[in-house]
Design a protein around this motif. Sequence first.
Motif, PDB file in Angstrom:
ATOM      1  N   GLU A  47       0.834  -1.202   0.000  1.00 54.46           N
ATOM      2  CA  GLU A  47       0.000   0.000   0.000  1.00 54.46           C
ATOM      3  C   GLU A  47       0.870   1.253   0.000  1.00 54.46           C
ATOM      4  OE1 GLU A  47      -4.072   1.159   2.305  1.00 54.46           O
ATOM      5  OE2 GLU A  47      -2.293   0.887   3.551  1.00 54.46           O
ATOM      6  N   ASP A  48       1.968   1.233   0.765  1.00 53.61           N
ATOM      7  CA  ASP A  48       2.883   2.384   0.813  1.00 53.61           C
ATOM      8  C   ASP A  48       3.518   2.644  -0.546  1.00 53.61           C
ATOM      9  OD1 ASP A  48       2.396   2.883   3.454  1.00 53.61           O
ATOM     10  OD2 ASP A  48       4.163   1.801   4.184  1.00 53.61           O
ATOM     11  N   ILE A  49       3.925   1.579  -1.237  1.00 49.84           N
ATOM     12  CA  ILE A  49       4.560   1.723  -2.547  1.00 49.84           C
ATOM     13  C   ILE A  49       3.589   2.348  -3.536  1.00 49.84           C
ATOM     14  CG2 ILE A  49       5.464   0.453  -4.533  1.00 49.84           C
ATOM     15  CD1 ILE A  49       6.618  -1.574  -2.464  1.00 49.84           C
ATOM     16  N   ILE A  50       2.360   1.841  -3.576  1.00 45.13           N
ATOM     17  CA  ILE A  50       1.356   2.383  -4.496  1.00 45.13           C
ATOM     18  C   ILE A  50       1.021   3.819  -4.120  1.00 45.13           C
ATOM     19  CG2 ILE A  50      -1.038   2.155  -5.305  1.00 45.13           C
ATOM     20  CD1 ILE A  50      -0.666  -0.877  -5.088  1.00 45.13           C
ATOM     21  N   GLY A  51       0.957   4.106  -2.827  1.00 39.63           N
ATOM     22  CA  GLY A  51       0.708   5.477  -2.384  1.00 39.63           C
ATOM     23  C   GLY A  51       1.789   6.424  -2.825  1.00 39.63           C
ATOM     24  N   SER A  52       3.059   6.011  -2.709  1.00 44.97           N
ATOM     25  CA  SER A  52       4.183   6.858  -3.118  1.00 44.97           C
ATOM     26  C   SER A  52       4.177   7.100  -4.620  1.00 44.97           C
ATOM     27  CB  SER A  52       5.515   6.209  -2.703  1.00 44.97           C
ATOM     28  OG  SER A  52       5.607   6.116  -1.305  1.00 44.97           O
ATOM     29  N   LEU A  53       3.910   6.038  -5.386  1.00 42.13           N
ATOM     30  CA  LEU A  53       3.879   6.185  -6.848  1.00 42.13           C
ATOM     31  C   LEU A  53       2.748   7.095  -7.304  1.00 42.13           C
ATOM     32  CD1 LEU A  53       4.558   2.477  -7.910  1.00 42.13           C
ATOM     33  CD2 LEU A  53       6.135   4.406  -8.136  1.00 42.13           C
ATOM     34  N   SER A  54       1.623   7.037  -6.601  1.00 45.11           N
ATOM     35  CA  SER A  54       0.445   7.797  -7.028  1.00 45.11           C
ATOM     36  C   SER A  54       0.547   9.279  -6.708  1.00 45.11           C
ATOM     37  CB  SER A  54      -0.814   7.221  -6.385  1.00 45.11           C
ATOM     38  OG  SER A  54      -0.816   7.457  -4.992  1.00 45.11           O
ATOM     39  N   GLN A  55       1.414   9.655  -5.746  1.00 45.91           N
ATOM     40  CA  GLN A  55       1.442  11.041  -5.287  1.00 45.91           C
ATOM     41  C   GLN A  55       1.881  12.028  -6.370  1.00 45.91           C
ATOM     42  OE1 GLN A  55       3.372  11.650  -1.451  1.00 45.91           O
ATOM     43  NE2 GLN A  55       2.614   9.668  -0.761  1.00 45.91           N
ATOM     44  N   ASP A  56       2.572  11.539  -7.391  1.00 48.89           N
ATOM     45  CA  ASP A  56       3.013  12.447  -8.457  1.00 48.89           C
ATOM     46  C   ASP A  56       1.872  12.821  -9.390  1.00 48.89           C
ATOM     47  OD1 ASP A  56       5.126  13.890  -9.769  1.00 48.89           O
ATOM     48  OD2 ASP A  56       4.990  12.417 -11.382  1.00 48.89           O
ATOM     49  N   ILE A  57       0.841  11.982  -9.460  1.00 50.97           N
ATOM     50  CA  ILE A  57      -0.259  12.265 -10.381  1.00 50.97           C
ATOM     51  C   ILE A  57      -1.601  12.436  -9.667  1.00 50.97           C
ATOM     52  CG2 ILE A  57       0.805  11.186 -12.395  1.00 50.97           C
ATOM     53  CD1 ILE A  57      -0.816   8.664 -11.804  1.00 50.97           C
ATOM     54  N   VAL A  58      -1.698  11.935  -8.439  1.00 54.57           N
ATOM     55  CA  VAL A  58      -2.930  12.077  -7.652  1.00 54.57           C
ATOM     56  C   VAL A  58      -2.692  13.146  -6.592  1.00 54.57           C
ATOM     57  CG1 VAL A  58      -4.576  10.924  -6.147  1.00 54.57           C
ATOM     58  CG2 VAL A  58      -3.525   9.663  -8.037  1.00 54.57           C
ATOM     59  N   PRO A  59      -3.514  14.170  -6.539  1.00 55.23           N
ATOM     60  CA  PRO A  59      -3.247  15.270  -5.602  1.00 55.23           C
ATOM     61  C   PRO A  59      -3.682  14.958  -4.179  1.00 55.23           C
ATOM     62  CG  PRO A  59      -5.268  15.704  -6.796  1.00 55.23           C
ATOM     63  CD  PRO A  59      -4.689  14.429  -7.392  1.00 55.23           C
ATOM     64  N   TYR A  60      -3.084  15.677  -3.240  1.00 56.54           N
ATOM     65  CA  TYR A  60      -3.668  15.784  -1.919  1.00 56.54           C
ATOM     66  C   TYR A  60      -4.793  16.807  -1.990  1.00 56.54           C
ATOM     67  CZ  TYR A  60      -0.083  13.025   0.408  1.00 56.54           C
ATOM     68  OH  TYR A  60       0.720  12.001   0.822  1.00 56.54           O
ATOM     69  N   GLU A  61      -5.759  16.655  -1.101  1.00 58.06           N
ATOM     70  CA  GLU A  61      -6.876  17.602  -1.064  1.00 58.06           C
ATOM     71  C   GLU A  61      -7.152  18.012   0.372  1.00 58.06           C
ATOM     72  OE1 GLU A  61     -10.658  17.244  -3.500  1.00 58.06           O
ATOM     73  OE2 GLU A  61     -11.437  16.764  -1.508  1.00 58.06           O
ATOM     74  N   ILE A  62      -7.218  19.324   0.575  1.00 55.46           N
ATOM     75  CA  ILE A  62      -7.697  19.873   1.840  1.00 55.46           C
ATOM     76  C   ILE A  62      -9.118  20.364   1.623  1.00 55.46           C
ATOM     77  CG2 ILE A  62      -7.466  21.763   3.497  1.00 55.46           C
ATOM     78  CD1 ILE A  62      -4.455  21.635   3.131  1.00 55.46           C
ATOM     79  N   SER A  63     -10.034  19.865   2.441  1.00 57.21           N
ATOM     80  CA  SER A  63     -11.421  20.324   2.395  1.00 57.21           C
ATOM     81  C   SER A  63     -11.731  21.057   3.692  1.00 57.21           C
ATOM     82  CB  SER A  63     -12.382  19.133   2.247  1.00 57.21           C
ATOM     83  OG  SER A  63     -12.129  18.425   1.057  1.00 57.21           O
ATOM     84  N   THR A  64     -12.281  22.233   3.563  1.00 60.25           N
ATOM     85  CA  THR A  64     -12.627  23.011   4.752  1.00 60.25           C
ATOM     86  C   THR A  64     -14.045  22.688   5.198  1.00 60.25           C
ATOM     87  OG1 THR A  64     -13.704  24.920   3.711  1.00 60.25           O
ATOM     88  CG2 THR A  64     -11.290  24.904   3.717  1.00 60.25           C
ATOM     89  N   PRO A  65     -14.369  22.961   6.446  1.00 62.32           N
ATOM     90  CA  PRO A  65     -15.778  22.952   6.849  1.00 62.32           C
ATOM     91  C   PRO A  65     -16.466  24.167   6.228  1.00 62.32           C
ATOM     92  CG  PRO A  65     -14.439  23.813   8.617  1.00 62.32           C
ATOM     93  CD  PRO A  65     -13.476  23.369   7.545  1.00 62.32           C
ATOM     94  N   PRO A  66     -17.784  24.229   6.277  1.00 60.50           N
ATOM     95  CA  PRO A  66     -18.459  25.456   5.827  1.00 60.50           C
ATOM     96  C   PRO A  66     -18.005  26.643   6.683  1.00 60.50           C
ATOM     97  CG  PRO A  66     -20.020  23.649   6.035  1.00 60.50           C
ATOM     98  CD  PRO A  66     -18.750  23.180   6.661  1.00 60.50           C
ATOM     99  N   LEU A  67     -17.409  27.632   6.042  1.00 60.22           N
ATOM    100  CA  LEU A  67     -16.864  28.798   6.747  1.00 60.22           C
ATOM    101  C   LEU A  67     -17.797  29.989   6.586  1.00 60.22           C
ATOM    102  CD1 LEU A  67     -13.220  28.505   5.359  1.00 60.22           C
ATOM    103  CD2 LEU A  67     -13.970  27.834   7.658  1.00 60.22           C
TER     104      LEU A  67
END
Length: 332
Positions: A101-121
């Motif tokens: 899972e770690d290997i696939i996660g590392s490989l995917s990070q170059d093309i799959v973004p991280y996302e920050i979602s806020t609560p309703p502000l």
Amino acid sequence: MNNFIMPLKIKNEKNETRKVGFELEFSNIEIENILQILQQGFDFEIKKKNKFLYKLNSKYGEFTLELDFELLTKQKLKNSLKDFFKQVSIDIDENSINKVEDIIGSLSQDIVPYEISTPPLPLDDMEIINSIVKKLYQNKAFGTKERFYNAFGLHINIEAVSLEVESLLSYIQAYMILQDYITQDADIDLARKITPYIDNFKTDYIIHILDETYKPNINELIEDYIQYNPTRNRSLDLLPMFAFIDKKRVMEKLPDEKIKPRPAFHYRLSNSMVGDSAWKVSDEWNRWVWVEKLANDKNALKDLSKEYLNYLNNFLNFKNWQSRMEKWIKSH
């Protein structure tokens, strides 16, 4: 300093301050570094769901940080690996599965973004997302423009002033009139344009909804929208709003769509320009405020609807609609 322009309508129909949520995609930064930024810079309290999904408590409500890859965040990959090895009668321990899972996660990070979602502000607390973007930039995070395949986006979920059909219709019509100008002004990246996720509304629906004789009730508005737009893939996705109003109707029509009901316009158009030192989330919000202004100016909305319909129906019309919209915006 607050860089967010306030809309004309600050209160919802309950006379409460309207709220806005943001979903921000980016890459080129380790999740541990992101967590450190949010914890130390903003005093967020971290709650780990799994190594690719975190909830963060704050005075604003609960933020979410995740690798935008369901196989990992919902642990579908781990469960599938376990099932596979069990079926082929191979005994594999949890540690080995975690390594895969770690290997696939590392490989995917170059093309799959991280996302920050806020609560309703609340409208007067939106500046927090600009501050987060600034910290991400300082830590070398990338946005849409860094690589040609980075189709990263910024989504804005804007609470509706009212769920009455007249109000919703005016906002939809205003967006139809402005969508091409906003797309041009925001310089939407080619990588995002060629994906289906932020398609603008098609001419047949625009003509249908701008007709001055179109006076739907809420059921007709929802039915017509789904008939012309049976997908979440619109630059302004109205399915969450309509599912909040009538979940049964929407889900029966679109059972395979992943829809989160909420009383908000799901505005999906904007680039995520995290790697640009001059960019602010407020830049994208302030473009949305043009929609707010037009939706709440009945005379202008009526006149521009007629003018735009004439423009669309005139095959030999050499008028530049973007120039017309720029003139209207500068005068308002």
